[in-house]
Design a protein around this motif. Structure first.
Motif, mmCIF file in Angstrom:
data_model
loop_
_atom_site.group_PDB
_atom_site.id
_atom_site.type_symbol
_atom_site.label_atom_id
_atom_site.label_comp_id
_atom_site.label_asym_id
_atom_site.label_seq_id
_atom_site.Cartn_x
_atom_site.Cartn_y
_atom_site.Cartn_z
ATOM 1 N N LYS A 140 127.365 32.436 54.106
ATOM 2 C CA LYS A 140 128.671 33.071 54.298
ATOM 3 C C LYS A 140 128.682 33.925 55.569
ATOM 4 C CE LYS A 140 130.025 33.132 49.425
ATOM 5 N NZ LYS A 140 129.989 31.739 49.366
ATOM 6 N N ASP A 141 127.962 33.437 56.577
ATOM 7 C CA ASP A 141 127.810 34.167 57.833
ATOM 8 C C ASP A 141 127.634 33.145 58.952
ATOM 9 O OD1 ASP A 141 127.186 35.912 59.886
ATOM 10 O OD2 ASP A 141 125.255 36.518 59.055
ATOM 11 N N SER A 142 128.473 33.239 59.972
ATOM 12 C CA SER A 142 128.352 32.281 61.077
ATOM 13 C C SER A 142 127.225 32.665 62.026
ATOM 14 C CB SER A 142 129.676 32.174 61.838
ATOM 15 O OG SER A 142 130.063 33.426 62.354
ATOM 16 N N GLY A 143 126.667 33.874 61.868
ATOM 17 C CA GLY A 143 125.500 34.288 62.639
ATOM 18 C C GLY A 143 125.626 33.976 64.113
ATOM 19 N N GLN A 144 124.689 33.192 64.630
ATOM 20 C CA GLN A 144 124.665 32.859 66.058
ATOM 21 C C GLN A 144 125.325 31.515 66.350
ATOM 22 O OE1 GLN A 144 123.820 35.511 67.549
ATOM 23 N NE2 GLN A 144 123.120 36.289 65.593
ATOM 24 N N VAL A 145 126.036 30.936 65.383
ATOM 25 C CA VAL A 145 126.661 29.639 65.578
ATOM 26 C C VAL A 145 127.875 29.794 66.497
ATOM 27 C CG1 VAL A 145 127.618 27.598 64.441
ATOM 28 C CG2 VAL A 145 125.929 28.999 63.254
ATOM 29 N N SER A 146 127.928 28.986 67.542
ATOM 30 C CA SER A 146 128.976 29.085 68.549
ATOM 31 C C SER A 146 130.191 28.222 68.202
ATOM 32 C CB SER A 146 128.425 28.666 69.914
ATOM 33 O OG SER A 146 129.469 28.547 70.850
ATOM 34 N N ALA A 147 131.332 28.876 67.990
ATOM 35 C CA ALA A 147 132.576 28.137 67.738
ATOM 36 C C ALA A 147 132.990 27.352 68.982
ATOM 37 C CB ALA A 147 133.680 29.101 67.328
ATOM 38 N N LEU A 148 132.691 27.885 70.161
ATOM 39 C CA LEU A 148 133.033 27.191 71.403
ATOM 40 C C LEU A 148 132.298 25.855 71.511
ATOM 41 C CD1 LEU A 148 134.507 27.111 74.099
ATOM 42 C CD2 LEU A 148 132.645 28.489 75.078
ATOM 43 N N THR A 149 131.021 25.849 71.174
ATOM 44 C CA THR A 149 130.249 24.606 71.207
ATOM 45 C C THR A 149 130.845 23.567 70.267
ATOM 46 O OG1 THR A 149 128.192 25.669 71.893
ATOM 47 C CG2 THR A 149 127.985 23.600 70.683
ATOM 48 N N TRP A 150 131.174 23.990 69.058
ATOM 49 C CA TRP A 150 131.717 23.048 68.075
ATOM 50 C C TRP A 150 133.114 22.579 68.460
ATOM 51 C CZ3 TRP A 150 129.126 20.546 64.346
ATOM 52 C CH2 TRP A 150 127.838 21.008 64.055
ATOM 53 N N SER A 151 133.931 23.452 69.049
ATOM 54 C CA SER A 151 135.268 23.022 69.467
ATOM 55 C C SER A 151 135.186 22.068 70.656
ATOM 56 C CB SER A 151 136.163 24.229 69.778
ATOM 57 O OG SER A 151 135.632 25.001 70.823
ATOM 58 N N MET A 152 134.211 22.271 71.556
ATOM 59 C CA MET A 152 134.015 21.310 72.650
ATOM 60 C C MET A 152 133.565 19.960 72.089
ATOM 61 S SD MET A 152 132.574 23.287 76.030
ATOM 62 C CE MET A 152 131.150 24.062 75.308
ATOM 63 N N THR A 188 134.124 24.051 63.034
ATOM 64 C CA THR A 188 134.715 25.098 63.873
ATOM 65 C C THR A 188 135.560 26.054 63.031
ATOM 66 O OG1 THR A 188 134.774 23.585 65.765
ATOM 67 C CG2 THR A 188 136.155 25.549 65.904
ATOM 68 N N ALA A 189 136.387 25.497 62.165
ATOM 69 C CA ALA A 189 137.235 26.331 61.297
ATOM 70 C C ALA A 189 136.384 27.193 60.370
ATOM 71 C CB ALA A 189 138.179 25.443 60.483
ATOM 72 N N THR A 190 135.301 26.654 59.857
ATOM 73 C CA THR A 190 134.413 27.411 58.971
ATOM 74 C C THR A 190 133.739 28.560 59.721
ATOM 75 O OG1 THR A 190 134.046 25.410 57.661
ATOM 76 C CG2 THR A 190 132.486 27.222 57.339
ATOM 77 N N ILE A 191 133.289 28.289 60.941
ATOM 78 C CA ILE A 191 132.683 29.344 61.770
ATOM 79 C C ILE A 191 133.681 30.465 61.994
ATOM 80 C CG2 ILE A 191 131.804 29.896 64.080
ATOM 81 C CD1 ILE A 191 130.777 26.934 64.169
ATOM 82 N N LEU A 192 134.890 30.099 62.379
ATOM 83 C CA LEU A 192 135.925 31.114 62.644
ATOM 84 C C LEU A 192 136.295 31.882 61.380
ATOM 85 C CD1 LEU A 192 138.161 29.084 65.116
ATOM 86 C CD2 LEU A 192 136.523 30.907 65.668
ATOM 87 N N HIS A 193 136.316 31.186 60.243
ATOM 88 C CA HIS A 193 136.615 31.843 58.966
ATOM 89 C C HIS A 193 135.570 32.923 58.652
ATOM 90 C CE1 HIS A 193 137.515 32.495 54.741
ATOM 91 N NE2 HIS A 193 136.255 32.206 54.468
ATOM 92 N N TYR A 194 134.284 32.571 58.761
ATOM 93 C CA TYR A 194 133.239 33.541 58.439
ATOM 94 C C TYR A 194 133.141 34.641 59.486
ATOM 95 C CZ TYR A 194 131.800 30.809 54.450
ATOM 96 O OH TYR A 194 131.782 30.163 53.239
ATOM 97 N N ARG A 195 133.488 34.342 60.721
ATOM 98 C CA ARG A 195 133.491 35.368 61.758
ATOM 99 C C ARG A 195 134.592 36.381 61.465
ATOM 100 N NH1 ARG A 195 132.230 32.680 66.885
ATOM 101 N NH2 ARG A 195 130.225 32.688 65.833
ATOM 102 N N LYS A 196 135.769 35.882 61.044
ATOM 103 C CA LYS A 196 136.898 36.747 60.703
ATOM 104 C C LYS A 196 136.591 37.581 59.476
ATOM 105 C CE LYS A 196 140.716 34.686 61.324
ATOM 106 N NZ LYS A 196 141.870 33.796 61.154
ATOM 107 N N THR A 197 135.950 36.942 58.476
ATOM 108 C CA THR A 197 135.572 37.634 57.245
ATOM 109 C C THR A 197 134.592 38.753 57.551
ATOM 110 O OG1 THR A 197 135.881 35.589 55.998
ATOM 111 C CG2 THR A 197 134.588 37.312 54.950
ATOM 112 N N LYS A 198 133.637 38.486 58.435
ATOM 113 C CA LYS A 198 132.613 39.487 58.774
ATOM 114 C C LYS A 198 133.252 40.669 59.502
ATOM 115 C CE LYS A 198 127.959 39.920 60.385
ATOM 116 N NZ LYS A 198 127.011 39.876 59.324
ATOM 117 N N LYS A 199 134.215 40.386 60.406
ATOM 118 C CA LYS A 199 134.884 41.471 61.126
ATOM 119 C C LYS A 199 135.697 42.336 60.185
ATOM 120 C CE LYS A 199 135.155 39.331 65.652
ATOM 121 N NZ LYS A 199 136.023 38.712 66.659
#
Length: 201
Positions: A140-152, A188-199
């Motif tokens: 439940k943490d995107s940690g160091q996973v890059s949303a930019l990499t996955w969106s590219m 990408t959506a999952t990374i952004l979801h967990y990043r938003k949740t963490k913030k």
């Protein structure tokens, strides 16, 4: 119009792929951690890339349709080594190297092996995305996973759907890119979801 569109799709794909893993590598190096990244996901992705590249070469497809794969493979190897290093598993690097190199040469021993590997390639690549999703869901943490990499990655799959339709029209390749597009958007959506949740916490 069609040649210009094909050229634009090819060039934009190559440009995106030239730097696709750079944000991910930079995030890992900056944090000195591979938290949130799945070794299994990357190993499966690398396997899928190697099979796909070998298939394209084996059947003599135009270089423009797969030029990004050697670049992606090189970036994946660098990222893979950093993940192994930060996870304290560098001893496994030799085993992975022998496995990947041996697999590369085995693919073309027989035509049926190459065809079977390509048919399984979509499943292997999909499994890599699901391995990353599983890692994200578990922590439940995107940690160091890059949303930019996955969106590219999603963008390049979309452009490769277009270029495949305009060049080889290979159904197996087309199904692979459509599947990868959907899964890359999901990651990408999952990374952004967990990043938003963490913030929010």
């Amino acid at each position: 119009m069609a040649p210009a569109l094909l050229d634009a799709a090819n060039w934009s794909t190559w440009a995106a792929c030239a730097v696709m893993k750079v944000p991910q590598v930079a995030a890992v190096l900056a944090a000195r951690s591979a938290r949130g990244l799945s070794v299994g996901s990357l190993a499966l992705e690398l396997t899928g890339f190697l099979v796909f590249l070998k298939y394209q070469i084996y059947y003599g497809y135009p270089l423009q349709t797969y030029l990004e794969y050697p670049i992606l493979i090189a970036q994946d190897v660098v990222l893979f080594l950093f993940i192994l290093h930060f996870n304290g598993n560098m001893k496994q690097a030799l085993l992975y190297t022998v496995t990947f190199v041996g697999g590369w040469y085995m693919l073309t021993l027989q035509k049926w092996i190459m065809d079977l590997a390509m048919n399984l390639c979509t499943l292997i690549s999909a499994a890599s995305k699901f391995a990353q999703l599983r890692c994200l869901w578990r922590t439940k943490d995107s940690g160091q996973v890059s949303a930019l990499t996955w969106s590219m990655s999603a963008y390049t799959c979309a452009t490769r759907i277009l270029t495949t339709l305009m060049t080889t029209n290979d159904l197996i390749v087309l199904i692979r890119f459509i599947t990868m597009l959907v899964l890359n958007i999901w990651v990408t959506a999952t990374i952004l979801h967990y990043r938003k949740t963490k913030k929010a916490d």
